[in-house]
Write an enzyme that holds these catalytic residues in place. Structure first.
Site, PDB file in Angstrom:
ATOM      1  CB  THR A   1     -31.150 -11.652 -35.132  1.00  0.00           C
ATOM      2  OG1 THR A   1     -30.306 -10.512 -35.271  1.00  0.00           O
ATOM      3  CG2 THR A   1     -31.924 -11.532 -33.829  1.00  0.00           C
TER       4      THR A   1
ATOM      5  CD  GLN B   1     -30.952  -7.609 -37.246  1.00  0.00           C
ATOM      6  OE1 GLN B   1     -31.295  -6.672 -37.965  1.00  0.00           O
ATOM      7  NE2 GLN B   1     -31.824  -8.419 -36.688  1.00  0.00           N
TER       8      GLN B   1
ATOM      9  CG  HIS C   1     -33.805  -8.657 -28.809  1.00  0.00           C
ATOM     10  ND1 HIS C   1     -33.441  -9.293 -29.966  1.00  0.00           N
ATOM     11  CD2 HIS C   1     -34.578  -7.616 -29.206  1.00  0.00           C
ATOM     12  CE1 HIS C   1     -33.970  -8.679 -31.009  1.00  0.00           C
ATOM     13  NE2 HIS C   1     -34.666  -7.647 -30.580  1.00  0.00           N
TER      14      HIS C   1
ATOM     15  CE  LYS D   1     -28.606  -8.151 -31.465  1.00  0.00           C
ATOM     16  NZ  LYS D   1     -29.851  -8.590 -30.787  1.00  0.00           N
TER      17      LYS D   1
ATOM     18  NE  ARG E   1     -36.527  -3.146 -27.843  1.00  0.00           N
ATOM     19  CZ  ARG E   1     -37.366  -2.121 -27.812  1.00  0.00           C
ATOM     20  NH1 ARG E   1     -37.402  -1.320 -26.741  1.00  0.00           N
ATOM     21  NH2 ARG E   1     -38.189  -1.870 -28.818  1.00  0.00           N
TER      22      ARG E   1
ATOM     23  NE  ARG F   1     -40.227  -5.588 -27.834  1.00  0.00           N
ATOM     24  CZ  ARG F   1     -39.347  -5.575 -28.832  1.00  0.00           C
ATOM     25  NH1 ARG F   1     -39.382  -4.574 -29.710  1.00  0.00           N
ATOM     26  NH2 ARG F   1     -38.450  -6.537 -28.954  1.00  0.00           N
TER      27      ARG F   1
ATOM     28  CE1 TYR G   1     -34.662 -10.042 -35.560  1.00  0.00           C
ATOM     29  CE2 TYR G   1     -35.186  -7.992 -36.691  1.00  0.00           C
ATOM     30  CZ  TYR G   1     -34.936  -8.692 -35.528  1.00  0.00           C
ATOM     31  OH  TYR G   1     -34.960  -8.036 -34.327  1.00  0.00           O
TER      32      TYR G   1
END
Length: 387
Positions: free
Chosen positions: A158, A128, A278, A254, A281, A167, A130
């Protein structure tokens, strides 16, 4: 163990007792008021599948994804800083994927490097990515080259983290980058001996993929600062095209939730689309990923492999997603809960649990194959209608 922990709910209860509260909050928490998490769960539970009887058994769960055969349409999603939940998680995921013959999407912010993951997981290792846009994406493309050099054939870019989300649980616990322990943290760790022993074996979680991009020696403070400054977490469509031109293997994007974005991805030349919010999140107002899956599968399913994650907690959830158009289904929290509950063998346990539940669901539905499961009669009242 199957008697003591027959479902993921039981696994979760055991994990809660064994890992520090800040780690459990990191794993279970979402953004805002956790509305996205609840929406994912409610939407999956609302999908009804109609059984038919008299079909031949046993069921067959093998699936081919991008030229590689896997044991089941189940995979392990990337989880950033997974070692907070269980020290050494990245390597344990890689080993579980290898042994279960399922794919593992190792994250840019995993706590082992892509070189280490590929050495353990072999063809089960995906990567994955970023976006790190500084210096014309020089680090982004170097990470891609590193993945290619160790034999990774599937790159997952992603898109669904364009900005950092708030969060609240992590903020309340002081779980920020770089992490600074306080008295509450120390007491929390001291009361979680299995986690503490795992930490002593695996060492402090670190951003191993990032270490070569900071001044030597690559301390946690330096790499954490680099992550904070440089990772922006998404790609423009023009950047996706550049990835496509440079990456020799399979390219997946993604985080797609709209069929028009799926069409954009196809136009950019991707091979796969991972439908995801995600895991709830990033954005509390986002729709449940499962409610977007049918429209995206209808738009792109004949031109790309459709993958799914967000909220998956059982083999029945896997069956639901396959019935709605996914070729394979990924979970992240479920596998981390397994590590929290059982330590080293926990990810293996969850892989077996999900596979067994998928086989039961397929048997109950009278669908001996994944192709038959994809044709099952279903009622999906929450599906998003783009007409």
């Amino acid at each position: 163990m199957r008697q003591r922990l027959p479902t993921l709910d039981y696994v979760e209860r055991r994990a809660r007792r064994r890992i520090p509260r800040f780690a459990f909050d990191f794993l279970e928490g979402g953004t805002g008021d956790d509305v996205g998490l609840a929406r994912n769960r409610a939407a999956l539970d609302a999908v009804e599948l109609v059984p038919r009887f008299g079909a031949p058994l046993p069921v067959q769960t093998k699936v081919e994804l991008f030229g590689v055969e896997y044991a089941a349409p189940i995979g392990i999603s990337p989880v950033g800083v997974d070692g907070i939940v269980w020290p050494g998680a990245t390597k344990l995921f890689a080993a579980a994927a290898r042994d279960a013959r399922i794919p593992y999407i190792a994250g840019t912010l995993a706590t082992a490097s892509i070189e280490e993951v590929a050495k353990i997981a072999g063809p089960c290792a995906w990567f994955q990515l970023y976006g790190l846009p500084a210096d014309d994406h020089s680090v982004t493309f170097d990470l891609m080259k590193r993945a290619d050099a160790v034999g990774v054939r599937v790159l997952v870019a992603t898109l669904d983290a364009p900005v950092r989300s708030k969060r609240p649980r992590d903020l309340r616990n002081g779980l920020v980058v770089p992490f600074r322990a306080n008295l509450d943290t120390v007491l929390d760790v001291a009361s979680s001996l299995p986690w503490l022993f795992a930490l002593m074996r695996a060492g402090t979680p670190a951003f191993r993929n990032m270490e070569r991009y900071v001044e030597s020696p690559p301390t946690l403070a330096k790499t954490a600062g680099f992550v904070q400054r440089e990772i922006k977490g998404t790609f423009s469509w023009e950047a996706v095209k550049r990835l496509r031109d440079a990456w020799p293997g399979t390219l997946v994007v993604k985080g797609i939730l709209h069929p028009a974005d799926a069409a954009q991805a196809i136009a950019a030349g991707v091979d796969g689309i991972l439908v995801s919010n995600h895991g709830g999140r990033q954005f509390d107002a986002a729709p449940a990923a499962i409610d977007m899956l049918p429209a995206i599968a209808a738009t792109a399913g004949t031109r790309a492999t459709i993958l799914f994650d967000s909220g998956v907690r059982s083999g029945l959830d896997v069956a639901r997603a396959v019935a709605l158009g996914a070729h394979a289904v990924f979970a992240g929290r479920a596998f981390l809960l397994g590590l929290g509950a059982l330590g080293t063998g926990g990810a293996h346990y969850v892989a077996d649990l999900l596979l067994d539940e998928l086989q039961v669901a397929m048997g109950q539905l009278g669908t001996p194959s994944l192709d038959a499961l994809a044709q099952v009669l279903r009622r999906h009242t929450g599906v998003f209608n783009f007409a």
